[in-house]
Design an enzyme around this catalytic site. Structure first.
Site, PDB file in Angstrom:
ATOM      1  CG  LEU A   1      -1.759  -1.163   1.551  1.00 28.19           C
ATOM      2  CD1 LEU A   1      -2.412  -1.002   2.926  1.00 28.19           C
ATOM      3  CD2 LEU A   1      -2.807  -1.321   0.467  1.00 28.19           C
TER       4      LEU A   1
ATOM      5  CB  CYS B   1       8.021   2.545   3.405  1.00 31.14           C
ATOM      6  SG  CYS B   1       6.421   2.594   4.217  1.00 31.14           S
TER       7      CYS B   1
HETATM    8  C1  UGA Z   1       6.091   2.858  -0.535  1.00 31.78           C
HETATM    9  C2  UGA Z   1       5.801   1.856  -1.659  1.00 31.78           C
HETATM   10  O1  UGA Z   1       5.518   2.565  -2.874  1.00 31.78           O
HETATM   11  C3  UGA Z   1       4.617   0.947  -1.309  1.00 31.78           C
HETATM   12  O2  UGA Z   1       4.423  -0.025  -2.334  1.00 31.78           O
HETATM   13  C4  UGA Z   1       4.939   0.242   0.014  1.00 31.78           C
HETATM   14  O3  UGA Z   1       3.844  -0.551   0.445  1.00 31.78           O
HETATM   15  C5  UGA Z   1       5.201   1.278   1.087  1.00 31.78           C
HETATM   16  O4  UGA Z   1       6.304   2.118   0.676  1.00 31.78           O
HETATM   17  C6  UGA Z   1       5.533   0.538   2.354  1.00 31.78           C
HETATM   18  O5  UGA Z   1       6.560  -0.127   2.399  1.00 31.78           O
HETATM   19  O6  UGA Z   1       4.677   0.497   3.256  1.00 31.78           O
HETATM   20  P1  UGA Z   1       5.008   5.173   0.262  1.00 31.78           P
HETATM   21  O7  UGA Z   1       6.124   5.241   1.259  1.00 31.78           O
HETATM   22  O8  UGA Z   1       3.618   5.467   0.687  1.00 31.78           O
HETATM   23  O9  UGA Z   1       4.954   3.698  -0.408  1.00 31.78           O
HETATM   24  O10 UGA Z   1       5.373   6.232  -0.857  1.00 31.78           O
HETATM   25  P2  UGA Z   1       5.724   6.269  -2.428  1.00 31.78           P
HETATM   26  O11 UGA Z   1       4.567   6.782  -3.161  1.00 31.78           O
HETATM   27  O12 UGA Z   1       6.319   5.006  -2.884  1.00 31.78           O
HETATM   28  O13 UGA Z   1       6.851   7.407  -2.418  1.00 31.78           O
HETATM   29  C7  UGA Z   1       8.012   7.281  -1.607  1.00 31.78           C
HETATM   30  C8  UGA Z   1       8.899   8.483  -1.751  1.00 31.78           C
HETATM   31  O14 UGA Z   1       9.525   8.493  -3.023  1.00 31.78           O
HETATM   32  C9  UGA Z   1       8.197   9.842  -1.624  1.00 31.78           C
HETATM   33  O15 UGA Z   1       8.990  10.695  -0.819  1.00 31.78           O
HETATM   34  C10 UGA Z   1       8.129  10.358  -3.058  1.00 31.78           C
HETATM   35  O16 UGA Z   1       8.106  11.766  -3.116  1.00 31.78           O
HETATM   36  C11 UGA Z   1       9.421   9.770  -3.624  1.00 31.78           C
HETATM   37  N1  UGA Z   1       9.397   9.602  -5.099  1.00 31.78           N
HETATM   38  C12 UGA Z   1       8.528   8.750  -5.672  1.00 31.78           C
HETATM   39  C13 UGA Z   1      10.327  10.293  -5.875  1.00 31.78           C
HETATM   40  O17 UGA Z   1      11.165  11.064  -5.360  1.00 31.78           O
HETATM   41  N2  UGA Z   1      10.319  10.093  -7.228  1.00 31.78           N
HETATM   42  C14 UGA Z   1       9.464   9.259  -7.837  1.00 31.78           C
HETATM   43  O18 UGA Z   1       9.528   9.117  -9.078  1.00 31.78           O
HETATM   44  C15 UGA Z   1       8.538   8.562  -7.037  1.00 31.78           C
END
Ligand code: UGA
Length: 442
Positions: A149, A256
């Site tokens: 998630l 995460c």
């Molecule tokens: C992440 C995973 O995407 C989920 O699949 C997983 O379940 C979750 O961790 C977990 O382990 O519980 P989340 O931490 O909610 O989910 O956030 P993401 O949407 O994955 O983004 C993580 C970070 O990466 C954010 O700070 C976002 O700004 C950054 N990000 C994301 C980037 O800098 N560039 C991108 O292209 C995508």
């Protein structure tokens, strides 16, 4: 099925409400009374779009109930989901204290056994070890069922997952767990416990690697005068690479990725393997979050007295979670260097209040952030920020009207047309801001 979910954080609460929506009889259990009161009132204690509605619907239907662990008098059911936190230890590993005490509690509450489904993110090898120790000699079956998630879209992800992963030591247990997801249409990977645990870590580590990779390419774009947006688009169209997680910027944060990448590195080391790639991913990510600071220093020299507006406090949009948020780290450094910081976030201001230095001025809208500021830093691509009235914001700022777009969320030409000295990440570096005198005010 009758299911209990122990631990009502992001994962546990969505699982409780989602399983109830899917027709199961679900009990959500936590040791925090305040959380229980929120859920009983049909509300989530944190911001997660759609979650309160889902909880409310379950309460109305009557197939969801919430209990403090001290109140539980009835059997826990066929399946007991563990979704307690696994915060990082000092060395970067995962602290299993909450998981172990939840299991101990389950053992005492239901000595006749059941199927334990581990949704907490635990290091590969943990499940097998728990079966050999804490659960040894008990009638409990054990399965690993990691969660994918994303905060901010967790409800949607629950009902439309890319895959369901189940790790169990025998097929009967795996199929009992699979039955929990009868109504979910998604490929199911059934494997052994350790492989399921590793899938979770490897997935997060791979996504983090993609982000650090594109951030490294963005740095190269700056050297070469290339544009990261086009480069990312050009490589992402290859289906073997895919377009996701190729947004360059101030890097990943949250509860995460930073924790799981470090934990996998720590686990590898403890098993005699140097996972060099992950070290680089971490180093690159740590560097990205301070890029705005480098730019501001380059422009102003000393930051003492410089008025900076920071747009966004959460670790990403659509959440109020500020854990490991690049924005919070940046603000702390700015304050340390004497900058006068105003900050805005549409929902995370309250959760940020406790972790931000007291001198930071929290404002109600992007305009408030811009008022009198010499520089703005966009740290989170909230729609409320991206779609703000940038022309109006520029009009209330002071020179040199520097704008660091830490998420490459704005159109550089539009920002420049508003009068900003615009700087993105890996975009048009040739036109980066020219230095001015330290602490200049208009
Ligand atoms: C992440 C995973 O995407 C989920 O699949 C997983 O379940 C979750 O961790 C977990 O382990 O519980 P989340 O931490 O909610 O989910 O956030 P993401 O949407 O994955 O983004 C993580 C970070 O990466 C954010 O700070 C976002 O700004 C950054 N990000 C994301 C980037 O800098 N560039 C991108 O292209 C995508």
């Amino acid at each position: 099925m009758r299911i209990s979910v122990v631990g009502l954080g992001y994962v546990g609460s969505v699982a409780t409400a989602g399983l109830a929506q899917d027709g199961h009889q679900v009990v959500g259990i936590d040791t925090d009374w305040a959380k229980i009161e929120y859920y009983r009132a049909g509300q989530a204690p944190f911001y997660e779009p759609g979650l309160s509605e889902l909880v409310e619907a379950g309460l109305q239907r009557g197939n969801i109930r919430f209990f403090h662990s001290s109140e539980v008098r009835e059997p826990l059911g066929d399946i007991i989901v563990i979704a307690t936190g696994t915060p990082p230890t000092q060395t970067g590993g995962a602290d299993l204290t909450q998981v172990k005490s939840a299991l101990q509690w389950v053992k005492e509450k239901q000595p006749e056994g059941g199927v334990i489904v581990m949704k907490s993110t635990v290091p590969p090898g943990t499940g097998v070890r728990l079966m050999d120790t804490l659960l040894s000699g008990t009638p409990f079956d054990y399965a690993s069922n990691p969660e994918f998630l994303r905060e901010g879209r967790a409800v949607k992800d629950w009902f439309e997952p890319d895959r369901v992963v189940i790790g169990a030591s025998d097929e009967r247990v795996a199929h009992t767990v699979k039955a929990m997801y009868e109504r979910i249409q998604a490929p199911c990977v059934i494997t052994d416990i350790t492989s399921a645990e590793l899938i979770k870590y490897a997935a997060n580590a791979f996504l983090a690697t993609k982000i650090s990779f594109i951030n490294e390419v963005a740095m190269l774009c700056e050297k070469l005068g290339a544009t990261i947006d086009d480069v990312a688009k050009g490589i992402g169209l290859d289906p073997r690479i895919g377009p996701g997680f190729l947004r360059a910027g101030v890097g990943y944060g949250g509860s995460c990725f930073p924790k799981d990448v470090r934990a996998l590195d720590d686990l590898a080391l403890n098993n005699g393997h140097n996972f060099d790639l992950l070290r680089s991913v971490i180093t690159i990510n740590n560097r990205q979050r301070i890029l705005p600071l480098y730019s501001l220093r380059q422009l102003f020299g000393r930051l003492s007295g410089v008025r900076v507006g920071v747009l966004g406090l959460a670790f990403k949009p659509h959440t109020d979670d500020v854990r490991e948020s690049p924005s919070i780290d940046l603000i702390r450094l700015l304050v340390e260097e004497g900058a006068e910081v105003a900050a805005y976030d549409p929902v995370a201001a309250r959760s940020a209040e406790g972790v931000l230095p007291g001198v930071v001025r929290l404002v109600a809208d992007p305009l408030g952030c811009a008022e009198g500021a010499q520089a703005l830093v966009l740290m989170v691509e909230w729609p409320q920020i991206v779609k703000a009235d940038w022309g109006r914001m520029a009009s209330v700022m002071q020179p040199p009207m520097f704008l660091f777009d830490g998420r490459n969320a704005l159109n550089p030409a539009d920002a420049r047309a508003c009068g900003f000295q615009y700087r993105g990440v890996g975009r048009d570096a040739a036109r980066a801001a020219a230095p001015v005198h330290a602490g200049v005010r208009g």
